[in-house]
Motif scaffolding. Sequence first.
Motif, PDB file in Angstrom:
ATOM      1  N   ALA A  96       1.657  -7.210  -7.156  1.00 37.43           N
ATOM      2  CA  ALA A  96       0.564  -6.513  -6.151  1.00 37.43           C
ATOM      3  C   ALA A  96       0.980  -5.263  -5.596  1.00 37.43           C
ATOM      4  O   ALA A  96       2.144  -5.322  -4.937  1.00 37.43           O
ATOM      5  CB  ALA A  96       0.042  -7.600  -5.478  1.00 37.43           C
ATOM      6  N   ASP A  97       0.420  -4.246  -5.770  1.00 38.74           N
ATOM      7  CA  ASP A  97       0.912  -3.231  -4.711  1.00 38.74           C
ATOM      8  C   ASP A  97       0.243  -3.473  -3.439  1.00 38.74           C
ATOM      9  O   ASP A  97      -0.448  -4.031  -3.148  1.00 38.74           O
ATOM     10  CB  ASP A  97      -0.325  -1.864  -5.415  1.00 38.74           C
ATOM     11  CG  ASP A  97       0.059  -0.535  -4.533  1.00 38.74           C
ATOM     12  OD1 ASP A  97       1.229   0.035  -5.071  1.00 38.74           O
ATOM     13  OD2 ASP A  97      -0.590  -0.298  -3.858  1.00 38.74           O
ATOM     14  N   SER A  98       0.778  -2.671  -2.614  1.00 39.34           N
ATOM     15  CA  SER A  98       0.756  -2.696  -1.122  1.00 39.34           C
ATOM     16  C   SER A  98      -0.645  -2.422  -0.667  1.00 39.34           C
ATOM     17  O   SER A  98      -1.117  -3.002   0.040  1.00 39.34           O
ATOM     18  CB  SER A  98       2.013  -2.004  -0.255  1.00 39.34           C
ATOM     19  OG  SER A  98       1.671  -0.542  -0.505  1.00 39.34           O
ATOM     20  N   ALA A  99      -1.354  -1.457  -1.385  1.00 42.33           N
ATOM     21  CA  ALA A  99      -2.689  -1.282  -1.009  1.00 42.33           C
ATOM     22  C   ALA A  99      -3.540  -2.419  -1.449  1.00 42.33           C
ATOM     23  O   ALA A  99      -4.484  -2.675  -0.812  1.00 42.33           O
ATOM     24  CB  ALA A  99      -2.943   0.002  -1.836  1.00 42.33           C
ATOM     25  N   LEU A 113      -2.774  -5.602  -1.595  1.00 44.53           N
ATOM     26  CA  LEU A 113      -2.441  -6.455  -0.420  1.00 44.53           C
ATOM     27  C   LEU A 113      -3.153  -6.173   0.726  1.00 44.53           C
ATOM     28  O   LEU A 113      -3.538  -7.077   1.433  1.00 44.53           O
ATOM     29  CB  LEU A 113      -0.849  -6.586  -0.030  1.00 44.53           C
ATOM     30  CG  LEU A 113      -0.149  -7.248  -1.168  1.00 44.53           C
ATOM     31  CD1 LEU A 113       1.328  -7.215  -0.860  1.00 44.53           C
ATOM     32  CD2 LEU A 113      -0.518  -8.838  -1.671  1.00 44.53           C
ATOM     33  N   ARG A 114      -3.107  -5.017   1.211  1.00 43.23           N
ATOM     34  CA  ARG A 114      -3.815  -4.570   2.530  1.00 43.23           C
ATOM     35  C   ARG A 114      -5.492  -4.798   2.221  1.00 43.23           C
ATOM     36  O   ARG A 114      -6.106  -5.282   3.312  1.00 43.23           O
ATOM     37  CB  ARG A 114      -3.540  -3.112   2.807  1.00 43.23           C
ATOM     38  CG  ARG A 114      -2.245  -2.820   3.344  1.00 43.23           C
ATOM     39  CD  ARG A 114      -2.111  -1.610   4.033  1.00 43.23           C
ATOM     40  NE  ARG A 114      -2.256  -0.455   3.210  1.00 43.23           N
ATOM     41  CZ  ARG A 114      -1.382   0.140   2.428  1.00 43.23           C
ATOM     42  NH1 ARG A 114      -0.424  -0.189   2.764  1.00 43.23           N
ATOM     43  NH2 ARG A 114      -1.651   1.115   1.576  1.00 43.23           N
ATOM     44  N   ALA A 115      -5.976  -4.194   1.267  1.00 37.04           N
ATOM     45  CA  ALA A 115      -7.396  -4.555   0.865  1.00 37.04           C
ATOM     46  C   ALA A 115      -7.689  -6.095   1.058  1.00 37.04           C
ATOM     47  O   ALA A 115      -9.051  -6.572   1.660  1.00 37.04           O
ATOM     48  CB  ALA A 115      -7.575  -4.048  -0.396  1.00 37.04           C
ATOM     49  N   LEU A 116      -6.704  -6.909   0.490  1.00 39.32           N
ATOM     50  CA  LEU A 116      -7.161  -8.531   0.512  1.00 39.32           C
ATOM     51  C   LEU A 116      -7.098  -8.835   1.886  1.00 39.32           C
ATOM     52  O   LEU A 116      -7.784  -9.831   2.206  1.00 39.32           O
ATOM     53  CB  LEU A 116      -6.049  -9.263  -0.522  1.00 39.32           C
ATOM     54  CG  LEU A 116      -6.312  -9.038  -2.001  1.00 39.32           C
ATOM     55  CD1 LEU A 116      -4.906  -9.668  -2.640  1.00 39.32           C
ATOM     56  CD2 LEU A 116      -7.583  -9.651  -2.271  1.00 39.32           C
ATOM     57  N   LEU A 117      -6.100  -8.461   2.699  1.00 35.66           N
ATOM     58  CA  LEU A 117      -6.027  -8.817   3.921  1.00 35.66           C
ATOM     59  C   LEU A 117      -7.226  -8.503   4.827  1.00 35.66           C
ATOM     60  O   LEU A 117      -7.587  -9.352   5.860  1.00 35.66           O
ATOM     61  CB  LEU A 117      -4.819  -8.225   4.730  1.00 35.66           C
ATOM     62  CG  LEU A 117      -3.566  -8.838   4.345  1.00 35.66           C
ATOM     63  CD1 LEU A 117      -2.440  -7.892   5.051  1.00 35.66           C
ATOM     64  CD2 LEU A 117      -3.240 -10.371   4.675  1.00 35.66           C
ATOM     65  N   GLU A 118      -7.872  -7.477   4.472  1.00 33.82           N
ATOM     66  CA  GLU A 118      -9.220  -7.122   5.252  1.00 33.82           C
ATOM     67  C   GLU A 118     -10.543  -7.970   4.625  1.00 33.82           C
ATOM     68  O   GLU A 118     -11.395  -7.923   5.360  1.00 33.82           O
ATOM     69  CB  GLU A 118      -9.495  -5.616   4.928  1.00 33.82           C
ATOM     70  CG  GLU A 118      -8.372  -4.882   5.597  1.00 33.82           C
ATOM     71  CD  GLU A 118      -8.738  -3.427   5.314  1.00 33.82           C
ATOM     72  OE1 GLU A 118      -9.598  -2.999   4.688  1.00 33.82           O
ATOM     73  OE2 GLU A 118      -7.864  -2.670   5.898  1.00 33.82           O
TER      74      GLU A 118
END
Length: 553
Positions: free
Chosen positions: A103-106, A108-113
């Motif tokens: 997973a790209d960091s972007a 992961l950030r999208a999933l965290l939101e």
Amino acid sequence: MNYESQRESHGGGSVETRCPRRRFHVVYLGTRETDRERVSEELEPIYELRTVDSASAARDALDEEIDCLIVGPELTDEETIDVIEGVRGSTTDVSVVAIAPSADSAVLRALLEVDTAELVDVPDEEGISDHDVERLRTYVDEYYHRSISDIRETVFDISRSLMGAAPDETDIEIEWGLRLVGERLDADRCLVFEYADDVLDPTHVWDRRSTSSAEADPISPSAFPGFDTLSKSFDPYAVPAEVDDLEFDVPDGFLGDLGTSADRNDTVAADADSHRYLAERTLESLLAVPIVVDWELIGILVVEQEARRPWPRLLRQQIQTFGELVGYTLDRERRRRELARQNERLERFVSVVSHDLRNPLNVLSGYIELIEETGDPEHIEDVSMAADRMETMIEDLLTLARQGENLEKRQPVDLEDVARRAWNAVDTADARLVTRELGTVDGDPGRLQQAFENLFRNAIEHAGARVTVTVVGTEDGFVVEDDGPGIPVEQRNRIFREGYTGGDGTGLGLSIVATVVDAHGWSISVEESDDGGARFAFTTADDSSSRGCARPS
């Protein structure tokens, strides 16, 4: 209810069972047809699954009512982020499972939101494996059970509607609340039983299968599972009984076996699962909460489901809150109806007092003036009679006002005995009382004597001092009849109204009789006797219970 076949392993072979499809909408986004087929094979027998092969199709699906979105591993990071952002903009709560080799960091950030999201990492190879599909199923199962285990927002919405419901909207709002809770919990049926006279009467019913108002039959409390728990300790009763979210601290150095929740509830669960109520309705799960008002059980709120499911402690508390709201609403409506009846009775009292008491008052005034003018005391007797009539009217009015429809504790009452006592309490002159085939009823002896006294007094006033009054038992109650002139057909619908009189009476005696009948939950009708006189037929039995029927001694 939709059903799909599902194979379960038992010992060395497998048997095919029928399992209810869960009302949980899943969308799988993937470009590989083999992956879509594999996911369908795993999820579609249980869940309502839709597969799409493009990010735009997935975003279109978000405009519909879905519960879970699974993003396949072959999508680019940009496509995955685009779909996840669509979930964030959705008006409904959608859980997300993203499958990715890395997973790209972007991403992961999208999933965290996203409120509920999970990342499933898979080897960087073609297709997803059986193990990956099983992991997907585990996450979807978890999301499903989480979705049907918290209804706080639903209960809050229902509370606002019930508290603001108009009198003619109460039943509609309760059934609307049952539907909301039933759909939110993926249940098959929700009911409100009102408890009175040792009968559970289903007054409000929601059934997923029914397109119109659903109905159910009254049952005995002994036929309902867990009634002792509900009625004595006011605790919820659940099948299955175990609470999965039970938490406690284990002391350091503890030696022993705590067992599982299933171990601790084996006996209760076994008894519950074999209960006839569940078997007749093919139920695997049931949650019943007591509806209590002023420390008295007035009903039961029930959630029923044909699939087996847990009842977490938080959910039990939320359903209990819903039950309390229903109880407050029913009690408020009962008090409103009682107040409306009292106001209506008061208005009739005012009418009777202002109209009928004016007549004897006018008589009194006229004779007093005549005595003052002439000094002749011969009209004193007329004055006394007018005063006696006023006193009788006042006593009858007080009887109606004080007792109304309140009923003391029921007990077996010998009709022969109470009829004789009532006869002896009335000035019967040369009248005659005949009794035949009288048994017992369950009732208030004082109120019953009061009804008999007014019927006997009414017969003597209208049929004469030599009237014969007969009290006889019937298959469904008893009758009181006389051999007088009877009551014209056109007047029979009006004789129980306060103030109505066909002679010199107060017009309140038969109103008192009607109030006693209503307080007992009976019915009364006016007919013509075999001798052409008046016949008052009391029906004390109903289809649901033999209580109150005139049984032979």
